[in-house]
Enzyme design. Sequence first.
Site, PDB file in Angstrom:
ATOM      1  N   THR A   1      -4.236  -0.619  10.942  1.00  0.00           N
ATOM      2  CA  THR A   1      -4.759  -0.356   9.598  1.00  0.00           C
ATOM      3  C   THR A   1      -6.125  -1.012   9.399  1.00  0.00           C
ATOM      4  OG1 THR A   1      -3.450  -2.234   8.793  1.00  0.00           O
ATOM      5  CG2 THR A   1      -2.504  -0.055   8.522  1.00  0.00           C
ATOM      6  N   THR A   2      -6.263  -2.252   9.857  1.00  0.00           N
ATOM      7  CA  THR A   2      -7.549  -2.949   9.700  1.00  0.00           C
ATOM      8  C   THR A   2      -8.632  -2.243  10.503  1.00  0.00           C
ATOM      9  OG1 THR A   2      -6.300  -5.007   9.482  1.00  0.00           O
ATOM     10  CG2 THR A   2      -8.661  -5.215   9.838  1.00  0.00           C
TER      11      THR A   2
ATOM     12  N   ASP B   1      -2.199  -8.729   7.457  1.00  0.00           N
ATOM     13  CA  ASP B   1      -1.889  -7.309   7.638  1.00  0.00           C
ATOM     14  C   ASP B   1      -2.768  -6.499   6.685  1.00  0.00           C
ATOM     15  OD1 ASP B   1      -0.373  -5.065   8.584  1.00  0.00           O
ATOM     16  OD2 ASP B   1       0.680  -5.058   6.676  1.00  0.00           O
TER      17      ASP B   1
ATOM     18  N   ASP C   1       5.673  -3.722  12.109  1.00  0.00           N
ATOM     19  CA  ASP C   1       4.551  -3.133  12.863  1.00  0.00           C
ATOM     20  C   ASP C   1       4.914  -2.949  14.331  1.00  0.00           C
ATOM     21  OD1 ASP C   1       3.142  -3.145  10.546  1.00  0.00           O
ATOM     22  OD2 ASP C   1       1.682  -4.670  11.117  1.00  0.00           O
TER      23      ASP C   1
END
Length: 543
Positions: free
Chosen positions: A97-98, A64, A387
């Site tokens: 997010t990545t 994550d 998530d």
Amino acid sequence: MYANGNQPIIVLKEGTERTKDKEAQFNNIAAAKAVGDAVRSTLGPKGMDKMLVNTIGDVVITNDGVTILKEIEVQHPAAKMVVEVAKTQDNECGDGTTTAVVLAGELLKQSEELLDAKIHPTVITNGFRMAADKAIEVLNSIAVDATKDEILKKVAVTSLTGKAVGEEYDHLADIVVKATKSVLEDGRVDPDNIRIEKKVGGVIGDTYLVEGVVVDKEIVHSRMPKRMENAKIALFIASLEVKKTEFDAQIQITDPAAMSLFLEEEENAMKAIVEKIKETGANVVFSSKGVDELVQHYLAKAGIMGYRRVKQSDLEAIAKATGGNIVGSVMEITKKDLGTAGLVEEKLVGEDGMAFITNCKNPKAMTIFARGGTEHVLEEVERALTDAVRTVGVTLEDKKVVAGAGAPEIEMGLRLSEYASSVGGREQLAIEKFAKAMEIIPWTLAENAGLDSIDSIIKLKNAHEKKKDGKYYGLDLNSGEAVDMLKKNVIEPLRVKVQAISSAEEVANMVLRIDDVIAARRAPPPAAPQGARGAPPGMMPGM
């Protein structure tokens, strides 16, 4: 700096470091790229995990992006700005997010060539801003309506794929969709109303949905009932004991009869607390503070279940699930303040007792009870479920989704290339670089899956240009072919992509506009204690 007589003029404090112009820009870009590279290998369902060990030896194993960036505690100020992108993405959407961080790093990498070509940063930032607006316009044009339950499940499965949940995607996706729909109020989903309670034991497949609240507490007295049907629940943010004075006080008793009278009065006060609770009809009590031993005795005698030192967040969840009100004083509670539940039961999970409040009428708080073989597995399952809850929530709110697996990025890249030629001027170069940066997502997905990245990009571009529904074609990471991702059920919320583009563009522009870094000297570390500096002559260290 020097005055006319070559006399130096000291402007900055001694020890201050300063980097200017291109050196400052390229240092900042290098730091931001390093953050993107740190999480790049975790992108996609075939991404790898990171093991993070902190200073006291605690281990976190995750892929994550935001968790990794929070744990590694970056020091460089430009790198911290990129970490903020991940945190914002997580707060807004819960996923992607990545993607946001990798995009920000790639935008800055592409801008290096423009800076080398002596194109002013203001021109680049203007071009990036125009490109981001156009990219979001393209995203909205390729978005698909999402109103059916099966689409919500596909969104949940896509979010869970690649996380450490074994092969339990379908099972967990069903749980997430049901929980998220249950807490939908006025078109909004508050993720705080879906709690994830975890307990080591069993396997991930044993995870289940509790339509109510689970509290990790045991009843306060062994003689209390452990099961209560048709529960009437009293919620207190006050202690169930005799009030102590708020200032230091002494009571001097010289007569034994007065002593017994004092104790009797104290006992009567305890009885009054329990009588008040009985009077309202409550048969289950939750208090955020202590419960006196005498009150415990009287509650048990009256057949009332009691729990103490319950967290404030747990009390609020119980109130949401049961329709009760949290009361600040025991003597002020009324029947209207009580919550109702079909069943309150204490179950033994592993070696610990836990309170399960279920069969609530239209509960607006739900609990996903997660199980797993080890603490590390459970923590990653919790992150994956969090998530998934957020992505399904934003889909329910926006009712718009896009295809995944690099499909929107390739479409944006192609449309931006066309748009660049219509803009003209030097901004055109920046827009072309923005279009090129979009390819980093499918490129990285292919790279992490062990596929040839160049071949994959070519296949995707061909499909987008030549196929009828080409805009939905993404990369099948098993076959390496371009496939319609709507039919493959790889779907992501529109908001995740829009937020990632906006955040990446904003941070890239902010970094590019910095041309001077002035860093104050850091404070020296605290001096070692006197005895630790060295042993006296003739004495061994440690003696």
